[in-house]
Write an enzyme that holds these catalytic residues in place. Structure first.
Site, short mmCIF file in Angstrom:
data_model
loop_
_atom_site.label_atom_id
_atom_site.label_comp_id
_atom_site.label_asym_id
_atom_site.label_seq_id
_atom_site.Cartn_x
_atom_site.Cartn_y
_atom_site.Cartn_z
N LYS A 15 0.84 -1.22 0.00
CA LYS A 15 0.00 0.00 0.00
C LYS A 15 0.87 1.26 0.00
CE LYS A 15 -1.73 1.55 4.03
NZ LYS A 15 -1.36 2.92 4.36
N ASN A 16 1.84 1.32 0.93
CA ASN A 16 2.58 2.57 1.11
C ASN A 16 3.58 2.85 0.00
OD1 ASN A 16 1.02 3.02 3.30
ND2 ASN A 16 2.55 2.40 4.81
N CYS A 49 -5.93 13.05 13.20
CA CYS A 49 -5.85 11.60 12.97
C CYS A 49 -6.31 10.91 14.25
CB CYS A 49 -4.40 11.25 12.64
SG CYS A 49 -4.04 9.50 12.73
N ARG A 97 -0.55 14.81 13.49
CA ARG A 97 0.40 14.33 12.46
C ARG A 97 0.68 15.52 11.54
NH1 ARG A 97 -1.58 8.84 9.89
NH2 ARG A 97 0.47 8.94 8.91
N PRO A 98 1.57 16.44 11.99
CA PRO A 98 1.81 17.66 11.22
C PRO A 98 2.48 17.37 9.87
CG PRO A 98 3.41 17.41 13.01
CD PRO A 98 2.39 16.33 13.20
N VAL A 99 2.46 18.33 8.97
CA VAL A 99 3.13 18.22 7.66
C VAL A 99 4.15 19.33 7.48
CG1 VAL A 99 1.25 16.96 6.54
CG2 VAL A 99 1.24 19.49 6.52
N ASP A 100 4.65 19.86 8.61
CA ASP A 100 5.58 21.00 8.54
C ASP A 100 6.86 20.67 7.76
OD1 ASP A 100 7.15 20.61 11.81
OD2 ASP A 100 5.94 19.19 10.65
N ASP A 122 3.78 0.43 12.42
CA ASP A 122 2.59 -0.17 11.81
C ASP A 122 2.40 -1.63 12.20
OD1 ASP A 122 3.02 1.70 8.69
OD2 ASP A 122 2.26 2.28 10.65
N ARG A 138 -8.84 -0.44 3.99
CA ARG A 138 -7.96 0.59 3.42
C ARG A 138 -6.61 0.02 3.05
NH1 ARG A 138 -7.34 6.06 6.63
NH2 ARG A 138 -5.87 6.23 4.87
C1 EPZ Z 1 4.07 6.80 6.72
O1 EPZ Z 1 3.30 7.90 7.20
C2 EPZ Z 1 3.10 5.63 6.57
N1 EPZ Z 1 2.03 6.01 5.66
C3 EPZ Z 1 2.48 5.28 7.93
O2 EPZ Z 1 1.72 4.09 7.76
C4 EPZ Z 1 3.59 4.96 8.93
O3 EPZ Z 1 3.02 4.78 10.20
C5 EPZ Z 1 4.59 6.14 8.99
O4 EPZ Z 1 5.10 6.44 7.67
C6 EPZ Z 1 5.79 5.82 9.88
O5 EPZ Z 1 6.43 4.69 9.44
C7 EPZ Z 1 2.26 5.97 4.33
O6 EPZ Z 1 3.34 5.65 3.84
C8 EPZ Z 1 1.12 6.34 3.45
P1 EPZ Z 1 6.21 10.11 8.71
P2 EPZ Z 1 3.89 9.39 7.18
O7 EPZ Z 1 6.16 11.40 7.96
O8 EPZ Z 1 4.68 9.59 5.95
C9 EPZ Z 1 6.46 13.29 12.30
C10 EPZ Z 1 -0.18 2.70 7.81
O9 EPZ Z 1 -0.70 2.14 8.79
N2 EPZ Z 1 6.33 14.32 11.22
O10 EPZ Z 1 7.34 9.19 8.47
O11 EPZ Z 1 2.75 10.30 7.44
C11 EPZ Z 1 5.18 12.47 12.46
O12 EPZ Z 1 4.25 13.11 13.28
C12 EPZ Z 1 0.29 4.16 7.92
O13 EPZ Z 1 0.04 2.15 6.73
C13 EPZ Z 1 6.34 15.66 11.57
O14 EPZ Z 1 6.46 16.00 12.75
O15 EPZ Z 1 4.83 9.33 8.47
C14 EPZ Z 1 5.71 11.16 13.03
O16 EPZ Z 1 5.88 11.28 14.41
C15 EPZ Z 1 -0.15 4.80 9.20
N3 EPZ Z 1 6.20 16.57 10.58
C16 EPZ Z 1 7.08 11.03 12.35
O17 EPZ Z 1 7.45 12.34 11.89
C17 EPZ Z 1 6.06 16.22 9.24
O18 EPZ Z 1 5.94 17.10 8.37
C18 EPZ Z 1 7.12 10.06 11.17
O19 EPZ Z 1 6.10 10.42 10.28
C19 EPZ Z 1 6.04 14.85 8.92
C20 EPZ Z 1 6.18 13.91 9.93
#
Ligand code: EPZ
Length: 420
Positions: free
Chosen positions: A22-23, A116, A121-124, A304, A396
């Site tokens: 999926k990812n 969420c 889950r910020p996107v900064d 996950d 999903r």
């Molecule tokens: C990916 O999410 C996966 N989703 C998630 O899987 C998975 O849990 C996650 O990576 C961690 O492995 C997809 O690939 C679609 P991150 P993503 O950005 O990209 C923080 C599932 O069950 N962060 O690696 O959203 C964040 O809050 C899903 O399949 C910021 O602070 O995760 C977290 O603590 C759920 N600011 C950490 O970084 C940002 O701009 C890792 O998040 C981005 C992230």
């Protein structure tokens, strides 16, 4: 609204194939925006999130059709550069269109993902990354507005090795002028798979699979065909199902190297694991040893798999702890597992599980993708009948889970409910 009805007690056996990841798919599809044209992506999982991403890029003018796990994609006619809230609210990975749209068209309007089930889950990192590449970012009416004539290569570093932000910056940098160096980049196999796909399209990328990725921008990319990697989280989930049921079975079309840490922990639990090329066989022990885990970015123990591990440890002979350092509040499954008789205490970002109690079937409510599958695992061993409601969460990310578990001998069926 479908639900699962599970009658526990069957030891799983036989073999089933693993689906595509999926990812990884949720990165390959947006990456196809970078070069207008026709793509065929085989081994694509037939799951809700792929349907949502198909509808999202379809709303932009592209064409996406899934046939027998082959995704036929045509991005030649993109006319709208917007990712509306209606899609982003269903799936946070919709933000993966930001980098490709901005790099290809110099503009993107993407809804800010809301909250969420398990906290902020910020996107900064994504936004800072685009700004580092020279984009102008504004937030208007709940939308990210990104503009840039042509992106410029730059040094970008992340505080946390974010999967999504690494993909967005890496894909945007492929068409930027000059060199981009991402430090503390994510090394997850899904990011590496997306990078390989971009390389096949003509991108100049070095360092995939390491924490430093270097991208030299090019003027143009071309559409290509690709095969999606196996889903390592589905693999880990089904291995945990075999272990919790006390069974012995084989998973095919898998990639054991993508979940080495999970296999190691399962061996510490007492499972016998045999690997032959893309096949993983697991034989469960009579008694499961309690094994602590702490999540981490790849190649550490995946967050996950955290919920599934808590369900498994509920059947171990003794106490264990599961700590999540990636998502500190990701424990919405715990109160539902307690309804089945699991003894779990959460303090801060750590759960203490007292195993060894027999579980009893009950009605439980899904709250998110991985939480719901943890309830299915517990239902496989609970005495009597377990009803898992709102399995649209599970759909999903798992392709026909009940069919795969039935093929392994589980007593599980999908039932339509009146619930709206
Ligand atoms: C990916 O999410 C996966 N989703 C998630 O899987 C998975 O849990 C996650 O990576 C961690 O492995 C997809 O690939 C679609 P991150 P993503 O950005 O990209 C923080 C599932 O069950 N962060 O690696 O959203 C964040 O809050 C899903 O399949 C910021 O602070 O995760 C977290 O603590 C759920 N600011 C950490 O970084 C940002 O701009 C890792 O998040 C981005 C992230």
């Amino acid at each position: 609204m479908d639900k699962f009805i599970i009658r526990g007690g069957n030891r799983l056996s036989g073999s089933v194939p693993i689906s595509g990841a999926k990812n990884a798919t949720l990165e390959l599809m947006p990456a196809a925006i970078l070069a207008p044209g026709v793509y065929n992506i085989s081994n694509t999982p037939d799951i809700r999130d792929v349907w949502t991403m198909s509808r999202l890029i379809g709303s932009m003018g592209a064409y996406a059709e899934l046939n027998n796990n082959c995704l036929h994609l045509n991005t030649s006619n993109i006319t709208s550069l917007e990712a509306p809230y209606e899609y982003v609210k269903r799936m946070r990975a919709s933000i993966h269109v930001l980098g490709p749209l901005l790099a290809r068209y110099g503009y993107a309007k993407v809804s800010l993902p809301g909250g969420c089930a398990w906290g902020p889950r910020p996107v900064d990192f994504h936004l800072k990354g685009m700004e580092r590449l020279g984009a102008e970012i504004t937030l208007e009416g709940g939308y990210i507005i990104a503009r840039a004539d042509r992106l410029k290569g730059a040094a970008v570093s992340f505080d946390i090795a974010s999967v999504g932000a690494t993909f967005n910056v890496m894909s945007a940098a492929t068409l930027a002028r000059g060199r981009t160096v991402i430090t503390n980049a994510a090394t997850e196999p899904e990011v590496t798979a997306a990078g390989r796909f971009l390389q096949k399209m003509g991108a100049q990328i070095e360092g995939l699979g390491t924490s430093t990725i270097t991208i030299d921008g090019v003027d143009d990319l071309k559409p290509v065909d690709e095969e999606t990697i196996p889903d390592r989280i589905e693999t880990g989930t089904l291995l945990a199902a075999i272990a919790i049921s006390g069974g012995s079975a084989t998973l095919t079309n898998a990639n054991p190297y993508h979940l080495a840490v999970v296999l190691e922990r399962l061996e510490e639990v007492g499972c016998e694991i045999d690997i032959r090329c893309d096949e993983i066989s697991l034989k469960a022990p009579e008694h499961l040893n309690p094994v602590n885990v702490t999540t981490a970015v790849y190649p550490g123990f995946p967050t996950d798999m955290q919920a599934q591990w808590i369900a498994l440890m509920s059947c171990a002979t003794g106490a264990s702890t599961v700590t999540d350092i990636i998502y500190k509040d990701r424990f919405t499954h715990v109160p539902e597992l307690a309804r089945l008789g699991c003894d779990i205490v959460v303090k801060d970002n750590s759960a203490t599980i007292r195993g060894g109690r027999s579980l009893t079937g009950a009605t439980v409510m899904s709250t998110d993708l991985r939480a719901s599958v943890a309830m299915v695992l517990a239902g496989l061993v609970a005495e009597g009948e377990t009803e898992v409601l709102r399995i649209y969460h599970l759909d999903r990310g798992y392709e026909s889970l009940e069919k795969k578990l039935s093929a392994l001998g589980a007593d599980i069926r999908r039932v339509k409910t009146e619930e709206l």
